[in-house]
Scaffold this motif. Sequence first.
Motif, mmCIF file in Angstrom:
data_model
loop_
_atom_site.group_PDB
_atom_site.id
_atom_site.type_symbol
_atom_site.label_atom_id
_atom_site.label_comp_id
_atom_site.label_asym_id
_atom_site.label_seq_id
_atom_site.Cartn_x
_atom_site.Cartn_y
_atom_site.Cartn_z
ATOM 1 N N THR A 165 0.824 -1.206 0.000
ATOM 2 C CA THR A 165 0.000 0.000 0.000
ATOM 3 C C THR A 165 0.861 1.260 0.000
ATOM 4 O O THR A 165 0.576 2.219 -0.734
ATOM 5 C CB THR A 165 -0.935 -0.002 1.221
ATOM 6 N N GLU A 166 1.920 1.263 0.799
ATOM 7 C CA GLU A 166 2.807 2.428 0.835
ATOM 8 C C GLU A 166 3.455 2.681 -0.520
ATOM 9 O O GLU A 166 3.583 3.833 -0.962
ATOM 10 C CB GLU A 166 3.886 2.243 1.902
ATOM 11 N N VAL A 167 3.879 1.614 -1.192
ATOM 12 C CA VAL A 167 4.493 1.770 -2.514
ATOM 13 C C VAL A 167 3.498 2.370 -3.492
ATOM 14 O O VAL A 167 3.792 3.332 -4.214
ATOM 15 C CB VAL A 167 5.023 0.423 -3.031
ATOM 16 N N LEU A 168 2.289 1.812 -3.537
ATOM 17 C CA LEU A 168 1.317 2.265 -4.517
ATOM 18 C C LEU A 168 0.800 3.668 -4.216
ATOM 19 O O LEU A 168 0.323 4.364 -5.111
ATOM 20 C CB LEU A 168 0.159 1.274 -4.597
ATOM 21 N N ASN A 169 0.914 4.101 -2.985
ATOM 22 C CA ASN A 169 0.565 5.480 -2.648
ATOM 23 C C ASN A 169 1.675 6.460 -3.006
ATOM 24 O O ASN A 169 1.470 7.673 -2.961
ATOM 25 C CB ASN A 169 0.255 5.601 -1.149
ATOM 26 N N THR A 170 2.856 5.925 -3.353
ATOM 27 C CA THR A 170 4.024 6.770 -3.602
ATOM 28 C C THR A 170 4.417 6.825 -5.070
ATOM 29 O O THR A 170 4.862 7.862 -5.561
ATOM 30 C CB THR A 170 5.229 6.261 -2.772
ATOM 31 N N VAL A 171 4.255 5.711 -5.804
ATOM 32 C CA VAL A 171 4.695 5.680 -7.197
ATOM 33 C C VAL A 171 3.760 6.493 -8.079
ATOM 34 O O VAL A 171 2.609 6.758 -7.726
ATOM 35 C CB VAL A 171 4.777 4.234 -7.741
#
Length: 352
Positions: free
Chosen positions: A302-308
């Motif tokens: 979730t953190e990755v997809l909120n950042t990329v």
Amino acid sequence: MHPAEDLDGILRQLDAYAVPVRAKLGVPRLGLGLWLASEVAAGLADSPAALAKFRAELDARGLDVITMNAFPYGGFHADVVKLSVYEPRWTDPRRLKYTMDCVKVMEGLLPDDAAYGSISTLPLGWREPWTFADDQASQEALAELTRTLRAASRLIKLAVEPEPGCILDTVADTVSWLAPRVDPEYIGLCLDTCHLAVSFADPVETVRSIEDAGLEIVKVQASAALHVDDPRGARAELEEFAEPRYLHQVRELSPDGTVLKADDLPEALDTLPGDGPWRVHFHVPLHASPESPLRSTNDVLTEVLNTVSSDRTIEVETYTWQVLPDRHQQDLVDGIAAELAWADGRLRLEVP
């Protein structure tokens, strides 16, 4: 990544699984992260007629290909895979030939309205043996592939996928190796969020480090690892996941912040102290986190997809359905559809 290594077998697998998944989701088109064994890729690359026919078969089924997985060369569903999945390495001409074949296939299959196609590949090879000459050979092979990508009729990018235990073990290793050596317009990273979680790296800082180096996250493989806070107290639950087909690397975050390593789960159970939390390279379904004391690393995903960047290709990748412990098994069509629906609803992704 279906257990078929000929075209007729692949189409039968798609009819058995991908088409029912699309119907269950109620969508007119479904994106595939297509894997072709080396001989199949070579056959399609060498025959424009066969490639056009294969695309027509996919179109008739409402299936699109915007990304391919060219990590396994073949035999990915053998009884024992383990280290063989890392062969041939990028030092071997067969790896370059296979990837170039996949580029030709991707040219023929990429939908007309796709911005680009992507092909993921292994992080050079397993970490040993590895020499300076191997480094040079890999760099030369990637340079040759870049020339092929520049000449392609469609924009296609190679995505190098860091994996624990390999030459490019972490994202930091991969960024350090790629940045001075490749053309970032055509070669970047495949960010597998299970692998990232296993490394215990900070997800947000990791994404920024890639961008700061001038590299691109070509695609994200949305996946989750096993996490356990108290390995000593969860030995029986962990042993259920110690299966013989695939390698399940383990990392332990020790109290002083050091990351301890084991190349497979049985080794970890015998050698790691268990003083800190473990993360295990075992892709668990996104929608079905294991029961306590185990859990998944969906928080990292979730953190990755909120950042990329929102225009990245995102591929939901769970290849371990058949080797899950018996009590975690479910019908494959139901499982894949539920996983994609979870991703669509919880992470606000679009199911193609």
